[in-house]
Design an enzyme around this catalytic site. Structure first.
Site, short mmCIF file in Angstrom:
data_model
loop_
_atom_site.label_atom_id
_atom_site.label_comp_id
_atom_site.label_asym_id
_atom_site.label_seq_id
_atom_site.Cartn_x
_atom_site.Cartn_y
_atom_site.Cartn_z
N LYS A 44 0.81 -1.38 -0.07
CA LYS A 44 0.11 -0.04 0.18
C LYS A 44 1.01 1.33 -0.08
O LYS A 44 1.98 1.20 0.20
CB LYS A 44 -0.95 0.06 1.19
CG LYS A 44 -0.28 0.05 2.55
CD LYS A 44 -1.08 0.12 3.73
CE LYS A 44 -0.43 0.09 4.96
NZ LYS A 44 -1.21 0.14 6.05
N TYR A 280 14.62 30.26 7.62
CA TYR A 280 13.63 30.91 8.13
C TYR A 280 13.56 31.15 9.54
O TYR A 280 13.67 30.13 10.42
CB TYR A 280 12.08 30.54 7.77
CG TYR A 280 11.87 30.41 6.28
CD1 TYR A 280 11.77 31.71 5.55
CD2 TYR A 280 11.93 29.38 5.41
CE1 TYR A 280 11.77 31.78 4.28
CE2 TYR A 280 11.62 29.42 4.19
CZ TYR A 280 11.39 30.59 3.52
OH TYR A 280 11.34 30.70 1.92
#
Length: 388
Positions: A44, A280
């Site tokens: 999956k 940042y």
């Protein structure tokens, strides 16, 4: 250089190398833990980020006879690829109303059914096609997610499935469930779920269900709980060489080898003075004159922003730590006095053979689990398959 010679390939921005020999070895190790059970390779989420079809093929080569996916779309894509032997069974379990039942019946998928609404929809599809659907009844033994509740709900689902089987519209191929805490050794829910699963299977069989397979064992149960193996085991993350839980041991402790190695080429190397803010918010400020390296991967590629300031990277033979915040496309490492050139390799994680970090190291840095680290690596990072 001759006119026909090609220049060497330029280093890529980043790549996720997938070692299929390691995956095959992991499957053999896991099969040896459950020698009496069939093996379902769970692929999956695009093979937990490793690539569903290549990993499914490699698992089948190592002895898997079933392949498992979450969504029917994943299962249908595998069947349509033509890349798996026709006799390999493919099961999917996460259905919503109006799902592609007809296509799934046509593709000979095994479909999980957790309630009467799903049984009714698959029966309609089978009736329209004039062929039986393969269904597996899922019991909720305590996980509290998908699956049918014990008691009256289970009785109604079993009765409805048997009625549809008698009419030639379904074949009940399996009875199954899923553990909540198999990754926590000794957790009381393990014994409780196993006991309830046995009861719900017995009830269905007493009323005439004859399943091909009964299964509940995920990766940790396959590794540590032989009493849960029944007819089929469903390893997922362990197949990719990532430990399902630190409490069970590292990958090496469990005899597994991580399959994915994530690397990038430094996009820039530069000297900066002390007191220089990085990324940042300036959550990192250089303590003195140093060299910074720019790694061209970020949270858009699946690098967890929660690992800002903590994520480990191997550059020029040494562990470095993410300096400041991880941005969308890039992050910085402080290289100290070292000055590797642009294009030098940065290894974010791998098996650990070269002293590089592992996916578990990143999981610890981000406060998450190894599953998430490998699964979230995005499509901007090419998968490069080795030892096919």
């Amino acid at each position: 250089m001759s006119e026909t010679a090609m220049p060497p390939a330029a280093p890529s921005r980043a790549r996720a190398e997938i070692d299929l020999a390691a995956l095959r070895a992991n499957v053999r190790t896991l099969r040896a833990k459950a020698p009496g059970a069939a093996f379902m390779a769970v692929v999956k989420a695009d093979g937990y980020g490793h690539g569903a079809l290549p990993c499914a093929r490699a698992a089948v080569e190592a002895g898997a006879t079933w392949v498992g996916t979450a969504t029917p779309e994943e299962a249908l894509a595998l069947r349509a690829s033509g890349g798996l032997p026709a006799d390999v069974r493919i099961m999917c379990w996460l259905w919503t109303p109006g799902g592609p039942w007809r296509e799934a019946v046509e593709a000979d998928l095994d479909m999980s059914v957790s309630g009467l609404w799903a049984l009714e929809e698959v029966v309609l599809a089978a009736h329209a096609l004039g062929r039986p659907a393969r269904v597996q009844l899922k019991a909720d033994t305590g996980l509290g997610r998908n699956g049918c509740q014990p008691g009256d709900d289970w009785a109604r689902l079993v009765a409805g499935a048997l009625e549809a089987e008698e009419a030639g519209l379904v074949r009940i191929t399996g009875l199954w469930s899923h553990f909540a805490c198999a990754d926590e050794p000794g957790h009381p829910s393990i014994a409780a779920q196993l006991g309830l699963f046995r009861e719900m299977v017995a009830y269905a069989e007493q009323r005439g269900v004859r399943p091909e397979v009964r299964h509940i064992a995920n990766s940790p149960a396959t590794l540590t709980l032989p009493e849960t193996h029944f007819d089929l085991v469903r390893p997922g993350i362990a197949m990719y060489g990532v430990s399902p839980a630190p409490a069970l041991g590292s990958s090496a402790d469990l005899g597994l080898r991580p399959v994915m190695t994530l690397t990038a080429s430094l996009a820039l190397v530069k000297q900066v003075p002390g007191g220089h803010g990085v990324s940042y918010g300036h959550h990192y400020v250089t303590p003195g004159e140093t060299t910074l390296g720019l790694v061209p991967l970020g949270y858009a590629d699946g690098i967890p922003r929660h690992a800002s300031g903590n994520g480990p990277v191997l550059v020029a033979g040494k562990w470095r730590t993410v300096a400041g915040r991880i941005a969308m496309d890039q992050f910085v490492v402080d290289l100290g006095g070292d000055e590797p050139g642009p294009g030098a390799e940065a290894v974010l994680f791998g098996p650990g053979d070269r002293g590089e970090p592992t996916a578990q190291d990143w999981a610890q840095a981000a406060g998450t689990i190894g599953y998430e680290i490998v699964t979230r690596i995005g499509s901007r990072v090419p998968r490069v398959y080795v030892n096919e």
